[in-house]
Design an enzyme around this catalytic site. Structure first.
Site, PDB file in Angstrom:
ATOM      1  N   LYS A 114       0.824  -1.216   0.000  1.00 38.33           N
ATOM      2  CA  LYS A 114       0.000   0.000   0.000  1.00 38.33           C
ATOM      3  C   LYS A 114       0.852   1.257   0.000  1.00 38.33           C
ATOM      4  O   LYS A 114       0.453   2.275  -0.559  1.00 38.33           O
ATOM      5  CB  LYS A 114      -0.960   0.003   1.194  1.00 38.33           C
ATOM      6  CG  LYS A 114      -2.052  -1.029   1.043  1.00 38.33           C
ATOM      7  CD  LYS A 114      -3.293  -0.689   1.849  1.00 38.33           C
ATOM      8  CE  LYS A 114      -4.417  -1.652   1.510  1.00 38.33           C
ATOM      9  NZ  LYS A 114      -5.525  -1.588   2.461  1.00 38.33           N
ATOM     10  N   LYS A 198      -7.489  -9.954  -8.755  1.00 30.52           N
ATOM     11  CA  LYS A 198      -8.580 -10.026  -7.787  1.00 30.52           C
ATOM     12  C   LYS A 198      -9.673  -9.006  -8.089  1.00 30.52           C
ATOM     13  O   LYS A 198      -9.364  -7.880  -8.484  1.00 30.52           O
ATOM     14  CB  LYS A 198      -7.994  -9.727  -6.397  1.00 30.52           C
ATOM     15  CG  LYS A 198      -8.489 -10.674  -5.326  1.00 30.52           C
ATOM     16  CD  LYS A 198      -7.704 -10.486  -4.051  1.00 30.52           C
ATOM     17  CE  LYS A 198      -8.635 -10.427  -2.869  1.00 30.52           C
ATOM     18  NZ  LYS A 198      -7.986 -10.416  -1.572  1.00 30.52           N
ATOM     19  N   LYS A 201     -12.480  -3.170  -5.298  1.00 30.65           N
ATOM     20  CA  LYS A 201     -13.231  -1.911  -5.346  1.00 30.65           C
ATOM     21  C   LYS A 201     -12.428  -0.819  -6.030  1.00 30.65           C
ATOM     22  O   LYS A 201     -12.974   0.172  -6.476  1.00 30.65           O
ATOM     23  CB  LYS A 201     -13.608  -1.479  -3.940  1.00 30.65           C
ATOM     24  CG  LYS A 201     -12.423  -1.203  -3.051  1.00 30.65           C
ATOM     25  CD  LYS A 201     -12.884  -0.921  -1.640  1.00 30.65           C
ATOM     26  CE  LYS A 201     -11.800  -1.298  -0.661  1.00 30.65           C
ATOM     27  NZ  LYS A 201     -12.308  -1.709   0.617  1.00 30.65           N
TER      28      LYS A 201
HETATM   29  P1  AMP Z   1     -11.386  -5.136   1.564  1.00 25.86           P
HETATM   30  O1  AMP Z   1     -12.044  -4.071   2.376  1.00 25.86           O
HETATM   31  O2  AMP Z   1     -11.526  -4.966   0.098  1.00 25.86           O
HETATM   32  O3  AMP Z   1      -9.952  -5.375   1.972  1.00 25.86           O
HETATM   33  O4  AMP Z   1     -12.115  -6.509   1.874  1.00 25.86           O
HETATM   34  C1  AMP Z   1     -13.009  -6.794   2.918  1.00 25.86           C
HETATM   35  C2  AMP Z   1     -13.126  -8.299   3.027  1.00 25.86           C
HETATM   36  O5  AMP Z   1     -13.528  -8.884   1.765  1.00 25.86           O
HETATM   37  C3  AMP Z   1     -11.820  -8.995   3.405  1.00 25.86           C
HETATM   38  O6  AMP Z   1     -12.112 -10.069   4.280  1.00 25.86           O
HETATM   39  C4  AMP Z   1     -11.288  -9.506   2.092  1.00 25.86           C
HETATM   40  O7  AMP Z   1     -10.472 -10.645   2.237  1.00 25.86           O
HETATM   41  C5  AMP Z   1     -12.577  -9.851   1.324  1.00 25.86           C
HETATM   42  N1  AMP Z   1     -12.356  -9.684  -0.127  1.00 25.86           N
HETATM   43  C6  AMP Z   1     -12.056  -8.528  -0.781  1.00 25.86           C
HETATM   44  N2  AMP Z   1     -11.925  -8.739  -2.109  1.00 25.86           N
HETATM   45  C7  AMP Z   1     -12.141 -10.075  -2.306  1.00 25.86           C
HETATM   46  C8  AMP Z   1     -12.155 -10.926  -3.463  1.00 25.86           C
HETATM   47  N3  AMP Z   1     -11.929 -10.456  -4.683  1.00 25.86           N
HETATM   48  N4  AMP Z   1     -12.418 -12.246  -3.282  1.00 25.86           N
HETATM   49  C9  AMP Z   1     -12.671 -12.742  -2.052  1.00 25.86           C
HETATM   50  N5  AMP Z   1     -12.667 -11.999  -0.922  1.00 25.86           N
HETATM   51  C10 AMP Z   1     -12.418 -10.682  -1.042  1.00 25.86           C
END
Ligand code: AMP
Ligand code: TRP
Length: 333
Positions: A114, A198, A201
């Site tokens: 990051k 992946k 967002k």
């Molecule tokens: P984030 O806020 O995007 O880091 O993600 C919130 C939660 O969603 C975390 O537990 C991540 O591991 C899960 N997550 C985010 N993107 C993915 C993805 N593409 N596939 C599976 N899990 C995801």
């Protein structure tokens, strides 16, 4: 065995199908096991490690809470709150930060990713982010923490902090080193435009992800345009090797229909992508539309959402302020 579950999701907007399958759906399953007690936190203090627009942040906090509830997390069974309402998280974080070692934080790969090339410009908050995460977990004596595999290293750090605190202050078993709960299947939902990336967002291509707030039309269009390859679908898992887009679409279908990949391949082996895409759109619409409608309904009554977060925060405060009080006594305050 009864489990004390704690997990957090950052309110940074655009919750998508990856978040649902990789995290929230799993939270709901854990909550529905009556032996577990669950706390799900909207981690807004973590969100500001990167400067946020204050108005957007407020909306995103409510939207994340609404997504939890709309997906089936029941505020009567689980505690739902946002982190900044409970001061113990910040207090605990400072004290635990004095136990954590620079060398441990320097190894964190998420910070390196990051912060990018110019580490000098990253916020101090981004660097100590995992210490706050440890505070979140340890203040509730959580035994199990459902997270994506990218958070595994942060949980190991949390365990190290708990053990060092217990050793340094000679209070064996006072802080509980938590176990990570990492989904074996479907833990990485990939971009609809590139099966090796992946779903995220922050992807600038809107067509790469299905948002939890997408309409039926948007879902159908995005699936129609999702990247494929030129072959028919394979009949077994061996045949998915080297075909990331096929693997991803088959994975999404399997997860949402609660069946294993082998059964899905039995259903679609030898068929065209268009057959899979039709069924896939159908199941995504069936599963997500009620959630999306409920999120919109919940967000139309801000006071209702705010009340749920405040009630949750009062319960969370009741647990974590006691733990922080003991921590303070132990360190000599
Ligand atoms: P984030 O806020 O995007 O880091 O993600 C919130 C939660 O969603 C975390 O537990 C991540 O591991 C899960 N997550 C985010 N993107 C993915 C993805 N593409 N596939 C599976 N899990 C995801
Ligand atoms: N760091 C986690 C993520 O980015 C979010 C988080 C904050 C969390 N505190 C937590 C997850 C405590 C589990 C437990 O996904």
């Amino acid at each position: 065995m009864s489990k004390k579950i704690f997990s957090g999701v950052q309110p940074t907007g655009n919750l998508h199908l990856g978040n649902y399958i990789g995290a929230i759906k799993n939270f709901v399953d854990l909550q529905n096991n009556k032996d577990n007690s669950c706390i799900f936190c909207v981690v807004d203090l973590h969100a500001i490690t990167v400067i946020q627009d204050p108005i957007e942040l407020k909306n995103n906090i409510r939207e994340t809470a609404a997504a939890f509830i709309a997906s089936g997390i029941d505020p009567k069974n689980s505690i739902i709150f946002n982190q900044s309402l409970v001061p113990a998280h910040s207090e605990g974080s400072w004290i635990l930060g004095c136990v954590a070692r620079m060398g441990w934080l320097n190894r964190m790969t998420q910070f390196k990713e990051k912060a990018g090339k110019d580490k000098e410009k990253a916020s101090v908050g981004l660097y100590i982010y995992p210490v706050l995460m440890a505070s979140d977990i340890l203040l509730y004596d959580a035994t199990h923490v459902p997270v994506g595999d990218d958070q595994k290293q942060h949980l190991e750090l949390c365990r190290d902090i708990a053990q060092k605190f217990n050793n340094e202050y000679k209070c064996k078993d006072f802080l509980t080193p938590p176990e990570p709960l990492i989904q074996k299947h479907f833990s990485r939902i990939m971009s609809l435009k590139n099966g090796t990336k992946k779903m995220s967002k922050s992807d600038i291509a809107e067509g790469s992800r299905i948002n939890l707030t997408d309409t039926e039309d948007e879902i159908v269009k995005k699936i129609k345009k999702a990247k494929t390859d030129n072959d028919t679908l394979p009949g077994n898992e061996e045949g998915l090797k080297g075909r990331p887009e096929a693997e991803n679409l088959i994975g999404i279908y399997s997860s949402l229909s609660n069946q294993n990949v082998a059964d899905t391949l039995n259903e679609f082996g030898g068929k065209n992508f268009s057959d899979l895409k039709n069924k896939l759109s159908e199941i995504i619409v069936t599963k997500l539309s009620p959630i999306s409608k409920e999120i919109k309904k919940l967000l139309s009554d801000k006071n209702y959402i705010d009340q749920i977060l405040e009630d949750g925060a009062a319960k969370a405060e009741g647990i974590s302020s006691k733990k922080v009080k003991k921590i303070k006594e132990i360190v000599g305050f």
